[in-house]
Scaffold this active site. Structure first.
Site, PDB file in Angstrom:
ATOM      1  N   GLU A 213       4.893   1.977  -8.664  1.00 50.03           N
ATOM      2  CA  GLU A 213       4.339   2.636  -9.906  1.00 50.03           C
ATOM      3  C   GLU A 213       4.877   2.063 -11.224  1.00 50.03           C
ATOM      4  OE1 GLU A 213       2.875   6.481  -9.275  1.00 50.03           O
ATOM      5  OE2 GLU A 213       1.605   5.777  -7.780  1.00 50.03           O
ATOM      6  N   GLU A 344      -1.664   3.670  -1.593  1.00 50.48           N
ATOM      7  CA  GLU A 344      -1.511   5.226  -1.739  1.00 50.48           C
ATOM      8  C   GLU A 344      -2.657   5.954  -2.206  1.00 50.48           C
ATOM      9  OE1 GLU A 344       1.170   6.674  -4.608  1.00 50.48           O
ATOM     10  OE2 GLU A 344       2.889   5.692  -3.697  1.00 50.48           O
TER      11      GLU A 344
END
Ligand SMILES: *[C@@H]1O[C@H](CO)[C@@H](O)[C@H](O)[C@H]1NC(C)=O
Ligand SMILES: *[C@@H]1O[C@H](CO)[C@@H](O)[C@H](O)[C@H]1NC(C)=O
Ligand SMILES: *[C@@H]1O[C@H](CO)[C@@H](O)[C@H](O)[C@H]1NC(C)=O
Ligand SMILES: *[C@@H]1O[C@H](CO)[C@@H](O)[C@H](O)[C@H]1NC(C)=O
Ligand SMILES: *[C@@H]1O[C@H](CO)[C@@H](O)[C@H](O)[C@H]1NC(C)=O
Ligand SMILES: *[C@@H]1O[C@H](CO)[C@@H](O)[C@H](O)[C@H]1NC(C)=O
Ligand SMILES: *[C@@H]1O[C@H](CO)[C@@H](O)[C@H](O)[C@H]1NC(C)=O
Ligand SMILES: *[C@@H]1O[C@H](CO)[C@@H](O)[C@H](O)[C@H]1NC(C)=O
Length: 462
Positions: A213, A344
Site C-alpha cells: 500500500e 487483498e
C-alpha cells in the site's frame, strides 16, 4: 452499484457445486514435489514450469514470520505448529499461494531493526516459513516492506535518510533509494538456513511486492488538507511511479527469477479519467497511487489491487460503484497486457453475542455475499480469458485453536471458506489442468525443490 445475492441462495448453489466437484477434489490437492521452476507470465496468464496456467488463489497470512520465530501468540493450532498448520491446510484446500509480510509487523521483532542490520531470529523465521510452504507445494508472494507500520516500513527509511521534514522525498532521495536497494539485495541474497537456497533462487517465491500500500505521505483526511499541503500535489504520484520503476528494474537485475509487482490498492491519480472509479469522495486520487502508470513499466510483471468494502464505506458513499472498480481494473490490466490479481480483500463481520452460532450467522449474512461476488468474478474471468487470474482473501485465521477471535479472520471451518473459497480453488485448479500449454510460455526452470527440503541443482549452504 453492485448487488449482492441473498446468501441462502448462493450457499445452496455452492453446496451443489461442491457436491459435483467432490470426485476431483483429491486430484487437485497440491503436492509437495511440484517446484521445478519459477512462475512467470505468458499471454496474460500466470504459468508454471510446465507452461500450465497457475491460478493465484489463496490468502494473506499475518504474523507467519513471528510465529515461526516463536514470538507470536499463534504458535500452535491443535498439535500442529501454526506455520505447518497454515500450509498443510492451504495445500489440502487447493490454495496455491499465500501472501506474507516478509518482514516484521510489530516492534516485537523487526527484520531490519536499523539500516542494513538484520535480526537473525527474524530471518530464520522467514527461512522456516519458506521451507514449510515448499514442503506443502504452496508458493508465496512476499512484501519487501510496508507503508503503514512502524517497523520494516516507509517510516524507517524516512528516519534513516533523515527526511522527516518531507517524508515524500523517500521517493527521490538518493540515500533513501540506496537504503531500499540495499534491503532488496539483502532479501534476494539471503541464504535460507533450513534448505540452503538463496531466496533469489527459491521457486517457492511467486513474486515480490515492493511495498504494501505504497503512497505519498500526504494521505489526507480531507481534500482541503490536501490542497493546503505541498506534499499532496499531483506530481507526487509521478514521483512514486518513477520510484516503482527504478526499484523494480533494480530488483530484476539482482533477482532475474521472480516476478515483481507494486503492492498498492490500485487507485487512479488526478490526471487519469478513471479516477471517478476510485472509492470515496476524492481522497484516493491524491494518495500518490496511479494504477495505470505504476503497473505499466516492463519491470512490473503483473497488476495487483486491493478491495476493502468496510474501510471504503461503500454504503456511506453515493458514488462508489463496486462493479466499476473491478471492470475498470480488468480493462486497464487488459490494456497493459498483464494479468491482474486481487491480492487483498476482507470483510468485517459483527461478533454478536460472542457465541459461535451468532458468528456463523454474521459470516453468512455479512461476509459470504462479498466472497460470493469476488469468487464469482474470478470464476467468470478465468473461464472467459479475462485479466483477473487470482484472488487472495484477508486474512487466514491462525488463532491458538483456530477459533474466530476477531471480526476479519477466516477460519478453515467457516461456512464461506468451506462452501465458496475451497470449491472456487478446486474448480480453478481443475480448469488449469485441462487447458493446453499457454502460448508464448518460456519455461523458467530452476532448482528442483521437492517436499521436505530436498534441494538439488544448487549449492547447499556451507
Ligand atoms: C497472547 O494472548 C493472550 C490471551 O489472549 C494475551 O493476554 C497476550 O497478551 C497475548 N500475547 C501476545 C504476545 O500477543
Ligand atoms: C505486537 O506485539 C504485541 C506483543 O508481542 C501484541 O500485544 C500486539 O498486539 C502486537 N501488535 C500488532 C499490531 O500486531
Ligand atoms: C517430511 O518428512 C517427515 C519425516 O520423514 C514426515 O513425517 C513428514 O510428513 C514430511 N512432510 C511432508 C510435507 O512431506
Ligand atoms: C516529481 O515528479 C514531477 C512530475 O513528474 C517532476 O517534475 C519532479 O521533478 C519530481 N520530483 C523529484 C524531486 O524528482
Ligand atoms: C497517472 O497516469 C496517467 C495515465 O498513465 C497519466 O496520464 C497521468 O499523468 C499520471 N499522473 C497523474 C498525477 O495523474
Ligand atoms: C450495504 O447495506 C446493505 C443493507 O443494509 C447490506 O445488505 C449490504 O451487505 C451492505 N453492503 C456492504 C458492502 O457492506
Ligand atoms: C472491524 O470491526 C471492529 C469492531 O467494530 C473494529 O474495531 C475494526 O476496526 C473493524 N475492522 C475493519 C478492518 O474494518
Ligand atoms: C447468541 O446468539 C445466538 C444466535 O442469535 C443464539 O442462538 C444464542 O442463544 C445466543 N446466546 C446467548 C448466550 O445469548
Amino acid at each position: 452499484m453492485m448487488r449482492f445475492s441473498p446468501p441462502t441462495v448462493l450457499l445452496a448453489a455452492a453446496v451443489l457445486l461442491m457436491a459435483g466437484l467432490a470426485t476431483v477434489q483429491s486430484q487437485t490437492q497440491l503436492t509437495p514435489d511440484t517446484f521445478k521452476g519459477f512462475i512467470s507470465v505468458a499471454s496474460g496468464r500466470f504459468v508454471d514450469e510446465d507452461c500450465a496456467e497457475y491460478p493465484v488463489i489463496g490468502f494473506n497470512g499475518w504474523e507467519l514470520m513471528e510465529s515461526a520465530a516463536g514470538v507470536a501468540n499463534f504458535s500452535m493450532v491443535g498439535d500442529l505448529d501454526a506455520v505447518e498448520y497454515t500450509f498443510s491446510q492451504a495445500a489440502k484446500d487447493g490454495q496455491t499461494t499465500v501472501r506474507i509480510f516478509a518482514h516484521g509487523i510489530n516492534s516485537t521483532l523487526p527484520l531490519q531493526p536499523s539500516a542494513g542490520v538484520y535480526d537473525e531470529r527474524a530471518f530464520a523465521g522467514l527461512d522456516s516459513v519458506l521451507d514449510t510452504a515448499a514442503q506443502y507445494g504452496v508458493r508465496l508472494i512476499m512484501t519487501m516492506s510496508d507503508y503503514w507500520l512502524s517497523v520494516d516500513s516507509f517510516n524507517n527509511y524516512v528516519d534513516w535518510a533523515d527526511l522527516q521534514d518531507n517524508p515524500d522525498a523517500f521517493f527521490w532521495d538518493q540515500r533513501a533509494m540506496t537504503l531500499f536497494k540495499n534491503h532488496m539485495n539483502a532479501m534476494a541474497n539471503r541464504r535460507n538456513t533450513v534448505n540452503g537456497l538463496l531466496y533469489k533462487d527459491d521457486p517457492t517465491i511467486l513474486a515480490w511486492d515492493l511495498m504494501n500500500e505504497v503512497r505519498c505521505d500526504c494521505f489526507p483526511a480531507t481534500l482541503e488538507i490536501a490542497a493546503a499541503t505541498p506534499a499532496c500535489q499531483p506530481q507526487c504520484a509521478d514521483n512514486v511511479t518513477n520510484w516503482v520503476n527504478e526499484m523494480a528494474t533494480y530488483l530484476h537485475t539482482i533477482d532475474p527469477n521472480h516476478m515483481v509487482t507494486v503492492g498498492e490498492e490500485g487507485y487512479w491519480a488526478v490526471y487519469d479519467y478513471r479516477k471517478q472509479y476510485n472509492p470515496g469522495n476524492g481522497w484516493a486520487q491524491i494518495t500518490g497511487q496511479n494504477f495505470s502508470a505504476q503497473h505499466s513499466p516492463a519491470s512490473i510483471d503483473f497488476a495487483a489491487i486491493h478491495f476493502w468494502p468496510d474501510l471504503w464505506e461503500i454504503n456511506q458513499s453515493t458514488t462508489f460503484d463496486v462493479d466499476a472498480w473491478f471492470t475498470q481494473h480488468q480493462q486497464n490490466a487488459q490494456q497493459l497486457g498483464k494479468p491482474l490479481i486481487l491480492e487483498e480483500f476482507g470483510k468485517n463481520v459483527t461478533l454478536g453475542n460472542g457465541s459461535s452460532n451468532a458468528l456463523e450467522a454474521s459470516i453468512q449474512s455479512q461476509r459470504a455475499p462479498v466472497f460470493q461476488m469476488i469468487y464469482g468474478l474470478l470464476s467468470s474471468s478465468l473461464s472467459s480469458g479475462g485479466p483477473l487470474r487470482g484472488v487472495m482473501f484477508w486474512q487466514w485465521g491462525m488463532s491458538p485453536d483456530n477459533s474466530d477471535s476477531n471480526n476479519i479472520e477466516v477460519a478453515a471451518h467457516d461456512v464461506d471458506y468451506v462452501s465458496i473459497v475451497v470449491p472456487a480453488a478446486t474448480s480453478a485448479l481443475t480448469m488449469s489442468k485441462q487447458q493446453s500449454p499457454i502460448a508464448g510460455c518460456a519455461q523458467k526452470s530452476g532448482p528442483v525443490l521437492a517436499g521436505n527440503s530436498t534441494v538439488s541443482g544448487v549449492q547447499a549452504a556451507g
